[in-house]
Motif scaffolding. Structure first.
Motif, PDB file in Angstrom:
ATOM      1  N   PRO A 101       0.994  -1.316  -0.321  1.00  0.00           N
ATOM      2  CA  PRO A 101      -0.180  -0.092   0.201  1.00  0.00           C
ATOM      3  C   PRO A 101       0.933   0.996   0.116  1.00  0.00           C
ATOM      4  CG  PRO A 101      -0.720  -1.503   1.780  1.00  0.00           C
ATOM      5  CD  PRO A 101       0.130  -2.137   1.014  1.00  0.00           C
ATOM      6  N   ASN A 102       1.900   1.094   0.151  1.00  0.00           N
ATOM      7  CA  ASN A 102       2.935   2.716   0.228  1.00  0.00           C
ATOM      8  C   ASN A 102       3.766   2.565  -0.878  1.00  0.00           C
ATOM      9  OD1 ASN A 102       2.110   2.386   3.695  1.00  0.00           O
ATOM     10  ND2 ASN A 102       4.174   1.533   4.164  1.00  0.00           N
ATOM     11  N   VAL A 103       4.491   1.062  -1.160  1.00  0.00           N
ATOM     12  CA  VAL A 103       4.978   1.670  -2.498  1.00  0.00           C
ATOM     13  C   VAL A 103       4.012   1.567  -3.441  1.00  0.00           C
ATOM     14  CG1 VAL A 103       6.634   0.722  -4.471  1.00  0.00           C
ATOM     15  CG2 VAL A 103       6.507  -0.051  -2.000  1.00  0.00           C
ATOM     16  N   ILE A 104       2.876   1.717  -3.844  1.00  0.00           N
ATOM     17  CA  ILE A 104       1.929   1.513  -5.289  1.00  0.00           C
ATOM     18  C   ILE A 104       1.693   2.847  -5.372  1.00  0.00           C
ATOM     19  CG2 ILE A 104      -0.483   1.518  -3.030  1.00  0.00           C
ATOM     20  CD1 ILE A 104       0.224  -0.164  -6.769  1.00  0.00           C
ATOM     21  N   ASP A 105       1.524   3.885  -4.048  1.00  0.00           N
ATOM     22  CA  ASP A 105       1.308   5.520  -4.459  1.00  0.00           C
ATOM     23  C   ASP A 105       2.725   6.227  -5.022  1.00  0.00           C
ATOM     24  OD1 ASP A 105      -0.929   5.953  -2.695  1.00  0.00           O
ATOM     25  OD2 ASP A 105       0.357   6.207  -1.119  1.00  0.00           O
ATOM     26  N   LEU A 106       3.692   5.524  -5.068  1.00  0.00           N
ATOM     27  CA  LEU A 106       4.901   5.445  -6.416  1.00  0.00           C
ATOM     28  C   LEU A 106       4.328   5.366  -7.656  1.00  0.00           C
ATOM     29  CD1 LEU A 106       8.179   5.156  -4.014  1.00  0.00           C
ATOM     30  CD2 LEU A 106       7.312   7.999  -4.453  1.00  0.00           C
ATOM     31  N   ALA A 107       4.465   3.677  -7.454  1.00  0.00           N
ATOM     32  CA  ALA A 107       3.567   3.513  -9.036  1.00  0.00           C
ATOM     33  C   ALA A 107       2.736   3.863  -9.693  1.00  0.00           C
ATOM     34  CB  ALA A 107       4.012   1.847  -8.640  1.00  0.00           C
ATOM     35  N   ARG A 108       1.647   4.809  -8.976  1.00  0.00           N
ATOM     36  CA  ARG A 108       0.883   5.509  -9.525  1.00  0.00           C
ATOM     37  C   ARG A 108       1.620   6.629 -10.230  1.00  0.00           C
ATOM     38  NH1 ARG A 108      -4.219   2.984  -7.303  1.00  0.00           N
ATOM     39  NH2 ARG A 108      -3.724   0.534  -7.478  1.00  0.00           N
ATOM     40  N   ALA A 109       2.431   6.782  -9.211  1.00  0.00           N
ATOM     41  CA  ALA A 109       2.641   8.183 -10.433  1.00  0.00           C
ATOM     42  C   ALA A 109       3.340   7.695 -11.641  1.00  0.00           C
ATOM     43  CB  ALA A 109       4.193   8.029  -9.429  1.00  0.00           C
ATOM     44  N   TRP A 110       3.075   6.549 -12.537  1.00  0.00           N
ATOM     45  CA  TRP A 110       3.307   6.540 -13.790  1.00  0.00           C
ATOM     46  C   TRP A 110       2.395   5.135 -13.571  1.00  0.00           C
ATOM     47  CZ3 TRP A 110       8.076   6.200 -10.133  1.00  0.00           C
ATOM     48  CH2 TRP A 110       9.193   7.462 -10.750  1.00  0.00           C
ATOM     49  N   ASP A 111       1.042   5.404 -12.990  1.00  0.00           N
ATOM     50  CA  ASP A 111      -0.241   4.960 -13.838  1.00  0.00           C
ATOM     51  C   ASP A 111      -0.279   3.580 -13.750  1.00  0.00           C
ATOM     52  OD1 ASP A 111      -2.537   4.649 -13.956  1.00  0.00           O
ATOM     53  OD2 ASP A 111      -2.695   4.332 -16.066  1.00  0.00           O
ATOM     54  N   GLY A 112       0.701   2.688 -12.307  1.00  0.00           N
ATOM     55  CA  GLY A 112       1.424   1.472 -12.003  1.00  0.00           C
ATOM     56  C   GLY A 112       0.607   0.937 -10.991  1.00  0.00           C
ATOM     57  N   ASP A 113       0.568  -0.503 -11.422  1.00  0.00           N
ATOM     58  CA  ASP A 113      -0.043  -1.033  -9.970  1.00  0.00           C
ATOM     59  C   ASP A 113       0.587  -2.451  -9.967  1.00  0.00           C
ATOM     60  OD1 ASP A 113      -3.633  -0.602 -10.048  1.00  0.00           O
ATOM     61  OD2 ASP A 113      -3.215  -0.469 -11.765  1.00  0.00           O
ATOM     62  N   PHE A 114       0.386  -3.691  -8.780  1.00  0.00           N
ATOM     63  CA  PHE A 114       0.782  -4.774  -7.956  1.00  0.00           C
ATOM     64  C   PHE A 114      -0.089  -5.527  -9.045  1.00  0.00           C
ATOM     65  CE2 PHE A 114       0.917  -7.772  -4.440  1.00  0.00           C
ATOM     66  CZ  PHE A 114       1.505  -8.422  -5.131  1.00  0.00           C
ATOM     67  N   VAL A 115      -1.228  -5.845  -8.872  1.00  0.00           N
ATOM     68  CA  VAL A 115      -2.349  -6.360  -9.228  1.00  0.00           C
ATOM     69  C   VAL A 115      -2.914  -5.613 -10.161  1.00  0.00           C
ATOM     70  CG1 VAL A 115      -4.618  -8.595  -9.164  1.00  0.00           C
ATOM     71  CG2 VAL A 115      -1.896  -8.744  -7.639  1.00  0.00           C
ATOM     72  N   THR A 116      -3.608  -5.877 -11.069  1.00  0.00           N
ATOM     73  CA  THR A 116      -4.723  -5.224 -11.883  1.00  0.00           C
ATOM     74  C   THR A 116      -5.824  -5.722 -11.665  1.00  0.00           C
ATOM     75  OG1 THR A 116      -5.008  -6.190 -13.591  1.00  0.00           O
ATOM     76  CG2 THR A 116      -3.223  -4.821 -14.154  1.00  0.00           C
ATOM     77  N   PRO A 117      -7.135  -5.080 -12.254  1.00  0.00           N
ATOM     78  CA  PRO A 117      -8.312  -5.023 -11.851  1.00  0.00           C
ATOM     79  C   PRO A 117      -9.301  -6.630 -12.322  1.00  0.00           C
ATOM     80  CG  PRO A 117      -8.023  -2.868 -11.919  1.00  0.00           C
ATOM     81  CD  PRO A 117      -7.006  -3.475 -12.433  1.00  0.00           C
ATOM     82  N   ASP A 118      -8.236  -7.256 -13.222  1.00  0.00           N
ATOM     83  CA  ASP A 118      -8.625  -8.039 -13.951  1.00  0.00           C
ATOM     84  C   ASP A 118      -7.406  -9.689 -13.221  1.00  0.00           C
ATOM     85  OD1 ASP A 118      -6.133  -7.025 -15.200  1.00  0.00           O
ATOM     86  OD2 ASP A 118      -7.312  -7.495 -17.118  1.00  0.00           O
ATOM     87  N   PHE A 119      -7.150  -9.351 -12.312  1.00  0.00           N
ATOM     88  CA  PHE A 119      -6.180 -10.295 -11.543  1.00  0.00           C
ATOM     89  C   PHE A 119      -4.899 -11.086 -12.450  1.00  0.00           C
ATOM     90  CE2 PHE A 119     -10.357 -10.361  -9.589  1.00  0.00           C
ATOM     91  CZ  PHE A 119     -10.434  -9.747  -8.467  1.00  0.00           C
ATOM     92  N   ARG A 120      -4.410  -9.587 -12.683  1.00  0.00           N
ATOM     93  CA  ARG A 120      -2.396  -9.887 -13.430  1.00  0.00           C
ATOM     94  C   ARG A 120      -1.816  -9.128 -12.481  1.00  0.00           C
ATOM     95  NH1 ARG A 120      -1.536  -7.287 -17.777  1.00  0.00           N
ATOM     96  NH2 ARG A 120      -3.454  -5.559 -17.552  1.00  0.00           N
ATOM     97  N   CYS A 121      -0.286 -10.243 -12.241  1.00  0.00           N
ATOM     98  CA  CYS A 121       0.107  -9.313 -11.293  1.00  0.00           C
ATOM     99  C   CYS A 121       1.180  -8.889 -12.578  1.00  0.00           C
ATOM    100  CB  CYS A 121       1.077 -10.367 -10.963  1.00  0.00           C
ATOM    101  SG  CYS A 121       2.806  -9.784  -9.674  1.00  0.00           S
ATOM    102  N   VAL A 122       1.589  -7.439 -11.890  1.00  0.00           N
ATOM    103  CA  VAL A 122       2.487  -6.748 -13.378  1.00  0.00           C
ATOM    104  C   VAL A 122       3.464  -5.825 -12.656  1.00  0.00           C
ATOM    105  CG1 VAL A 122       0.083  -6.473 -14.544  1.00  0.00           C
ATOM    106  CG2 VAL A 122       0.684  -4.761 -12.737  1.00  0.00           C
ATOM    107  N   ALA A 123       3.399  -6.346 -11.152  1.00  0.00           N
ATOM    108  CA  ALA A 123       4.981  -5.731 -10.652  1.00  0.00           C
ATOM    109  C   ALA A 123       5.952  -6.061 -11.139  1.00  0.00           C
ATOM    110  CB  ALA A 123       5.171  -6.792  -9.096  1.00  0.00           C
ATOM    111  N   ASP A 124       6.447  -6.963 -12.655  1.00  0.00           N
ATOM    112  CA  ASP A 124       7.511  -6.803 -12.839  1.00  0.00           C
ATOM    113  C   ASP A 124       7.188  -5.521 -14.010  1.00  0.00           C
ATOM    114  OD1 ASP A 124       5.595  -7.931 -14.710  1.00  0.00           O
ATOM    115  OD2 ASP A 124       7.245  -9.189 -14.962  1.00  0.00           O
ATOM    116  N   GLN A 125       6.894  -4.596 -14.338  1.00  0.00           N
ATOM    117  CA  GLN A 125       6.388  -3.594 -15.535  1.00  0.00           C
ATOM    118  C   GLN A 125       7.127  -2.231 -15.099  1.00  0.00           C
ATOM    119  OE1 GLN A 125       5.134  -4.596 -19.168  1.00  0.00           O
ATOM    120  NE2 GLN A 125       5.452  -7.031 -17.405  1.00  0.00           N
ATOM    121  N   PRO A 126       6.947  -1.427 -16.480  1.00  0.00           N
ATOM    122  CA  PRO A 126       8.040  -0.414 -16.164  1.00  0.00           C
ATOM    123  C   PRO A 126       7.538   0.134 -14.297  1.00  0.00           C
ATOM    124  CG  PRO A 126       8.404  -0.883 -18.383  1.00  0.00           C
ATOM    125  CD  PRO A 126       6.941  -1.980 -16.979  1.00  0.00           C
TER     126      PRO A 126
END
Length: 425
Positions: free
Chosen positions: A198-223
Motif C-alpha cells: 500500500p505504501n509503494v503503490i503510491d509511487l508506482a501510481r506516479a507512472w499509473d502502475g499497479d501491483f495486481v490489475t483489476p482483472d487479476f494480473r500481477c504486473v509488478a515486473d512492468q516499468p
C-alpha cells in the motif's frame, strides 16, 4: 454551522416510505456494527447529528455497537453467518470485500436500481468500484482515507526549494537535496511506513502502475512498479530514505514529520492536522499536503498521480432482519446533506460536491488537493481471497530489492512468479 432541519426530513419521502415497517414493528432501534470513528463523525461535531433525519422519518433510533478494526470484522462475520441475524447494518473496509466474504452480505444492485442513493455519480467512482465483488455492489462508501504528499516547507526552504515537487522526477531530486544533517539526527528526504505494497503503490501510481490489475494480473515486473522500486533503492543508497525503513510504523512516520527528521512523507492526507498540531509538532503550520505528483511522462493524461484510496462502507448482512429499513439508513447516510454534515465532523467525504462547500474548504486546508486525487484514485489492490499472502510476498521482495540483496528486476520477477498462483483464475 450546518444543521439538519425538519425541511430536510420532509424532503425524504422515499426514506419515510421505506421506514414504515419499523414503525409497524414498534420502531425497534436499528442495530449498527461499526468502528468508534463512524459513530463519532456521524453524530458529533460542527455538522451535527447526521442520523437525525433517518430517526425522525423512521421512528427508529440508531443503536451503535463499536469495535476496533480487527474485532469489528470478526464480530461482523460471525453475526452475518448465523441462521438469523440481529444486525441491520455493518461497516466493512474495501480490503474486506473479497469473494470469500461476499456471500455474507446482501448485493445492493437491486436496491440501487429500484430506489438508489441520491446523485450516485457524485460519489467518487473509485470508491464505488472498490466495493464491487464479481460485478455486484457489496457496500455503499461512507468514509475514505486518500494518500497525499506531506512536505515540511521549512526544510525544503533551507535547501533552496520554494515549492513542492510538480512531478515524480522532481520529487526524487527534492528528496535527495533534503537529506542532510540539521545540527542533530540525520534528516531523510522521504519517510514511509516500510515498503508494504500500500505504501509503494503510491509511487508506482506516479507512472499509473499497479501491483495486481483489476482483472487479476500481477504486473509488478512492468516499468511503473520497477520505477517505484528503483526510486526507493536510489533514495536508500543516497541516504534519503531511512536505513531502518523496514521497522518504521505509521506512528514513527508521525514522529519523524513532527520532529523534522524527514522532509516529506507519503501517508493519508488526513494526517496533515496531526503533523501541524502545535502541542506535538515543532513545525505547526509549516507542513503542507498536496497530491502525489505524476510523472512528466503522464502529462496530458493525469493532473496528479492516481494514488491509492482506502475506505469504509455500509453493508447489509444477508440475515439482516429488516433489510428495507437497513437500506433506508444507508440511503439517509449517503445523501449530500449527511455527507456534508459528517465532513464537518471530521469525516473523509465520499462525494465530490462536498469539497465545493466553503465550510469544508475552510476546515480542510488540503481539500482541493484531495478532491483532485479522489477523481482518479483507486484501491491499491483488487479484492481476492489471497490478498494478504500476496502482500506479505510483496514486502519480502521489495525489502530485498531496496537493501540491494536483489536487483529490482530480479525481485519483481520473483514476486510475479510467486503471486500469480494466488490470483483468481
Amino acid at each position: 454551522m450546518n444543521t439538519i432541519t425538519r425541511r430536510s426530513v420532509l424532503a425524504l419521502p422515499a426514506l419515510a416510505a421505506l421506514a414504515r415497517p419499523a414503525l409497524a414493528q414498534g420502531a425497534a432501534p436499528l442495530s449498527v456494527l461499526a468502528h468508534r470513528v463512524h459513530q463519532t463523525v456521524a453524530t458529533t461535531g460542527q455538522g451535527g447529528d447526521a442520523t437525525a433525519p433517518f430517526t425522525r422519518a423512521s421512528g427508529a433510533a440508531v443503536q451503535w455497537t463499536t469495535f476496533d478494526i480487527g474485532p469489528l470484522w470478526d464480530r461482523l462475520q460471525r453475526e452475518a453467518s448465523l441462521s438469523s441475524g440481529t444486525v441491520d447494518v455493518g461497516f466493512l473496509m474495501n480490503t474486506q470485500a473479497v469473494p470469500r466474504s461476499a456471500q455474507l452480505f446482501e448485493p445492493l444492485d437491486d436496491y440501487m436500481a429500484r430506489d438508489g442513493i441520491e446523485a450516485p455519480a457524485d460519489v467518487f467512482p473509485g470508491l464505488i468500484e472498490g466495493f464491487k465483488v464479481g460485478g455486484r455492489l457489496l457496500a455503499v462508501p461512507m468514509r475514505h482515507a486518500s494518500s497525499g504528499l506531506h512536505y515540511n516547507a521549512d526544510i525544503l526552504g533551507e535547501n533552496g526549494i520554494d515549492r513542492p515537487p510538480a512531478t515524480i522526477e522532481e520529487f526524487a531530486d527534492v528528496a535527495k537535496r533534503c537529506a542532510t544533517r540539521r545540527g542533530g539526527p540525520p534528516v531523510v528526504g522521504l519517510v514511509t511506513p516500510g515498503v508494504a505494497y500500500p505504501n509503494v503503490i503510491d509511487l508506482a501510481r506516479a507512472w499509473d502502475g499497479d501491483f495486481v490489475t483489476p482483472d487479476f494480473r500481477c504486473v509488478a515486473d512492468q516499468p511503473p512498479m520497477l520505477n517505484a522500486i528503483r526510486l526507493l533503492r536510489d533514495l536508500f543508497q543516497a541516504g534519503a530514505f531511512p536505513r531502518n525503513f523496514s521497522a518504521i510504523a505509521t506512528e514513527d512516520v508521525n514522529t519523524w514529520m513532527q520532529t523534522g527528521r524527514a522532509a516529506m512523507a507519503l501517508t493519508s492526507m488526513s494526517r496533515n492536522k496531526l503533523y501541524n498540531d502545535p502541542q506535538r509538532s515543532r513545525f505547526p503550520g509549516k507542513i503542507h499536503t498536496v497530491a502525489v505528483p505524476a510523472s512528466a511522462s503522464l502529462a496530458g493524461r493525469f493532473e496528479v498521480a492516481p494514488a491509492k484510496v482506502e475506505f469504509w462502507g455500509m453493508a447489509i448482512p444477508r440475515n439482516a432482519p429488516r433489510k428495507d429499513l437497513s437500506w433506508a439508513f444507508i440511503k439517509a447516510m449517503a445523501t449530500k446533506q449527511a455527507t456534508l454534515a459528517m465532513a464537518l465532523n471530521g469525516n473523509g467525504p465520499v462525494r465530490e460536491s462536498t469539497y465545493a462547500d466553503a465550510r469544508v474548504r475552510e476546515a480542510i486546508p488540503y481539500a482541493e488537493e484531495e478532491r483532485r486525487v479522489l477523481k482518479v484514485a483507486r484501491v491499491p489492490l483488487p479484492a481476492f481471497d489471497e490478498a494478504a499472502r500476496a502482500g506479505d510476498l510483496f514486502r519480502e521482495e521489495a525489502e530485498a530489492a531496496v537493501l540491494g540483496m536483489r536487483t529490482p528486476e530480479e525481485a519483481m520477477a520473483s514476486l510475479v512468479a510467486r503471486v500469480t498462483p494466488l490470483l483468481p483464475r
